[in-house]
Write a protein that holds these residues in place. Structure first.
Motif, PDB file in Angstrom:
ATOM      1  N   ASN A  42       0.855  -1.201   0.000  1.00 44.33           N
ATOM      2  CA  ASN A  42       0.000   0.000   0.000  1.00 44.33           C
ATOM      3  C   ASN A  42       0.881   1.237   0.000  1.00 44.33           C
ATOM      4  O   ASN A  42       2.088   1.186   0.258  1.00 44.33           O
ATOM      5  CB  ASN A  42      -0.994   0.001   1.158  1.00 44.33           C
ATOM      6  N   ASP A  43       0.270   2.365  -0.318  1.00 45.65           N
ATOM      7  CA  ASP A  43       1.053   3.573  -0.544  1.00 45.65           C
ATOM      8  C   ASP A  43       1.518   4.197   0.758  1.00 45.65           C
ATOM      9  O   ASP A  43       0.835   4.113   1.796  1.00 45.65           O
ATOM     10  CB  ASP A  43       0.233   4.590  -1.336  1.00 45.65           C
ATOM     11  N   ALA A  44       2.667   4.841   0.711  1.00 45.56           N
ATOM     12  CA  ALA A  44       3.250   5.474   1.897  1.00 45.56           C
ATOM     13  C   ALA A  44       2.335   6.545   2.484  1.00 45.56           C
ATOM     14  O   ALA A  44       2.414   6.842   3.684  1.00 45.56           O
ATOM     15  CB  ALA A  44       4.608   6.069   1.539  1.00 45.56           C
ATOM     16  N   LYS A  45       1.459   7.116   1.667  1.00 45.43           N
ATOM     17  CA  LYS A  45       0.557   8.160   2.153  1.00 45.43           C
ATOM     18  C   LYS A  45      -0.562   7.600   3.028  1.00 45.43           C
ATOM     19  O   LYS A  45      -1.272   8.357   3.692  1.00 45.43           O
ATOM     20  CB  LYS A  45      -0.056   8.906   0.967  1.00 45.43           C
ATOM     21  N   GLU A  46      -0.712   6.274   3.033  1.00 46.67           N
ATOM     22  CA  GLU A  46      -1.801   5.651   3.785  1.00 46.67           C
ATOM     23  C   GLU A  46      -1.456   5.410   5.250  1.00 46.67           C
ATOM     24  O   GLU A  46      -2.304   4.943   6.012  1.00 46.67           O
ATOM     25  CB  GLU A  46      -2.201   4.335   3.123  1.00 46.67           C
ATOM     26  N   VAL A  62      11.724  -1.752  11.864  1.00 44.66           N
ATOM     27  CA  VAL A  62      10.591  -1.031  11.282  1.00 44.66           C
ATOM     28  C   VAL A  62      10.093  -0.058  12.345  1.00 44.66           C
ATOM     29  O   VAL A  62       9.736  -0.469  13.458  1.00 44.66           O
ATOM     30  CB  VAL A  62       9.455  -1.978  10.852  1.00 44.66           C
ATOM     31  N   ALA A  63      10.123   1.223  12.004  1.00 42.56           N
ATOM     32  CA  ALA A  63       9.691   2.245  12.952  1.00 42.56           C
ATOM     33  C   ALA A  63       8.207   2.090  13.275  1.00 42.56           C
ATOM     34  O   ALA A  63       7.430   1.532  12.487  1.00 42.56           O
ATOM     35  CB  ALA A  63       9.959   3.635  12.370  1.00 42.56           C
ATOM     36  N   GLU A  64       7.818   2.586  14.422  1.00 38.17           N
ATOM     37  CA  GLU A  64       6.428   2.471  14.857  1.00 38.17           C
ATOM     38  C   GLU A  64       5.481   3.159  13.883  1.00 38.17           C
ATOM     39  O   GLU A  64       5.733   4.284  13.425  1.00 38.17           O
ATOM     40  CB  GLU A  64       6.263   3.093  16.240  1.00 38.17           C
ATOM     41  N   VAL A  65       4.417   2.471  13.549  1.00 38.65           N
ATOM     42  CA  VAL A  65       3.332   3.080  12.774  1.00 38.65           C
ATOM     43  C   VAL A  65       2.458   3.870  13.746  1.00 38.65           C
ATOM     44  O   VAL A  65       1.997   3.334  14.758  1.00 38.65           O
ATOM     45  CB  VAL A  65       2.502   2.012  12.040  1.00 38.65           C
ATOM     46  N   THR A  66       2.270   5.136  13.461  1.00 35.83           N
ATOM     47  CA  THR A  66       1.499   5.989  14.363  1.00 35.83           C
ATOM     48  C   THR A  66       0.095   6.287  13.847  1.00 35.83           C
ATOM     49  O   THR A  66      -0.766   6.733  14.605  1.00 35.83           O
ATOM     50  CB  THR A  66       2.242   7.323  14.591  1.00 35.83           C
ATOM     51  N   LYS A  67      -0.133   6.030  12.559  1.00 38.41           N
ATOM     52  CA  LYS A  67      -1.455   6.278  11.983  1.00 38.41           C
ATOM     53  C   LYS A  67      -1.600   5.446  10.720  1.00 38.41           C
ATOM     54  O   LYS A  67      -0.660   5.300   9.951  1.00 38.41           O
ATOM     55  CB  LYS A  67      -1.622   7.771  11.657  1.00 38.41           C
ATOM     56  N   GLY A  68      -2.812   4.897  10.506  1.00 32.41           N
ATOM     57  CA  GLY A  68      -3.066   4.125   9.300  1.00 32.41           C
ATOM     58  C   GLY A  68      -2.570   2.693   9.411  1.00 32.41           C
ATOM     59  O   GLY A  68      -2.421   2.148  10.505  1.00 32.41           O
ATOM     60  N   GLU A  69      -2.284   2.100   8.253  1.00 39.18           N
ATOM     61  CA  GLU A  69      -1.885   0.691   8.207  1.00 39.18           C
ATOM     62  C   GLU A  69      -0.793   0.500   7.158  1.00 39.18           C
ATOM     63  O   GLU A  69      -0.909   0.974   6.031  1.00 39.18           O
ATOM     64  CB  GLU A  69      -3.094  -0.175   7.868  1.00 39.18           C
ATOM     65  N   ARG A  70       0.250  -0.199   7.552  1.00 36.16           N
ATOM     66  CA  ARG A  70       1.353  -0.538   6.647  1.00 36.16           C
ATOM     67  C   ARG A  70       1.210  -2.005   6.262  1.00 36.16           C
ATOM     68  O   ARG A  70       1.170  -2.886   7.113  1.00 36.16           O
ATOM     69  CB  ARG A  70       2.696  -0.311   7.345  1.00 36.16           C
ATOM     70  N   LEU A  71       1.148  -2.270   4.953  1.00 34.32           N
ATOM     71  CA  LEU A  71       0.975  -3.635   4.459  1.00 34.32           C
ATOM     72  C   LEU A  71       2.128  -3.945   3.508  1.00 34.32           C
ATOM     73  O   LEU A  71       2.330  -3.241   2.511  1.00 34.32           O
ATOM     74  CB  LEU A  71      -0.365  -3.769   3.732  1.00 34.32           C
ATOM     75  N   VAL A  72       2.881  -5.002   3.808  1.00 29.15           N
ATOM     76  CA  VAL A  72       4.050  -5.349   3.006  1.00 29.15           C
ATOM     77  C   VAL A  72       4.133  -6.862   2.839  1.00 29.15           C
ATOM     78  O   VAL A  72       3.540  -7.628   3.607  1.00 29.15           O
ATOM     79  CB  VAL A  72       5.365  -4.841   3.647  1.00 29.15           C
ATOM     80  N   ALA A  73       4.883  -7.276   1.835  1.00 29.28           N
ATOM     81  CA  ALA A  73       5.319  -8.666   1.709  1.00 29.28           C
ATOM     82  C   ALA A  73       6.813  -8.689   1.968  1.00 29.28           C
ATOM     83  O   ALA A  73       7.551  -7.838   1.445  1.00 29.28           O
ATOM     84  CB  ALA A  73       5.009  -9.203   0.319  1.00 29.28           C
ATOM     85  N   VAL A  74       7.260  -9.624   2.780  1.00 25.86           N
ATOM     86  CA  VAL A  74       8.689  -9.737   3.068  1.00 25.86           C
ATOM     87  C   VAL A  74       9.150 -11.151   2.727  1.00 25.86           C
ATOM     88  O   VAL A  74       8.420 -12.130   2.936  1.00 25.86           O
ATOM     89  CB  VAL A  74       9.016  -9.401   4.539  1.00 25.86           C
TER      90      VAL A  74
END
Length: 224
Positions: free
Chosen positions: A120-124, A159-171
């Protein structure tokens, strides 16, 4: 070598991955963490028994193998089945190093190259940077959707803390034909030179020399 690879996924593949992920059961990411990584891993990932896990993995691996830049940078011998990871507000993954060997005791792969594909996009989301502690200092990486980044698996990262929204990745992790990261960098550079000389004049002697150099360095350094 840290290599950023644009547009590894097509827009259709990204949409399909996001849809499949939204239909999947996520579990605590500590399930697949090493004994020290469990202390600092706080995320979620698609469950091992998810019915669509194999489909998710096949899309990601197929996209990576299709990418010329990925093949040049990683020189893949084997690619581990990817994990689909999710970070919601408050989630993070502290400083760690990836396990040197992964897989069952009868079929272990050495991890030479680590790879993150951004779904998903970094803006999310806010925060969630991949922070690589490289020999040249800290590198913070947060990329647009469909991009990938590869880096040496032996590098400390977080991975730095997500403070808002959702980070979705494949690793995922790659056992390379070329174990040494310095050799992979030299080969990547040699390919750049070879291709540039070929574009100027494919019949020039220097183009043949560059091809000869790359091919025989790959022969010298490759293993399986």
């Amino acid at each position: 070598m840290i290599l950023i690879i644009p547009d590894v996924l097509t827009p259709d593949e990204q949409s399909q991955l996001r849809l499949l992920a939204s239909q999947s059961n996520f579990v605590d990411g500590k399930e697949t963490a090493g004994f020290r990584a469990k202390l600092v891993k706080n995320n979620e990932q698609v469950a091992k028994d998810a019915s669509n896990k194999k489909q998710l993995q096949e899309i990601v691996v197929g996209a990576l193998l299709r990418s010329k830049e990925f093949r040049r940078g990683a020189i893949p011998l084997r690619i581990r089945p990817p994990l689909i990871s999710r970070y919601r507000p408050g989630m993070t993954y502290g400083v760690h190093v990836d396990d040197a060997l992964m897989g069952s005791s009868l079929a272990r792969d050495r991890t030479d190259v680590s790879c993150t594909v951004f779904l998903n996009d970094a803006k999310e989301y806010e925060g969630g940077e991949l922070v690589v502690h490289s020999p040249y200092g800290i590198q913070e990486i947060k990329l647009p959707a469909r991009y990938a980044v590869i880096y040496p698996s032996g590098t400390l990262h977080e991975v730095a803390e997500v403070t808002k929204g959702e980070r979705l990745v494949a690793v995922t992790w790659i056992q390379s034909y070329v174990r040494d990261e310095r050799h992979r960098q030299f080969l990547y550079d040699a390919l750049q030179i070879r291709d540039k000389l070929h574009s100027i004049d494919p019949k020039m002697v220097e183009a043949d020399t560059a091809c000869h150099l790359y091919t025989n360095l790959l022969r010298l350094w490759s293993e399986n």
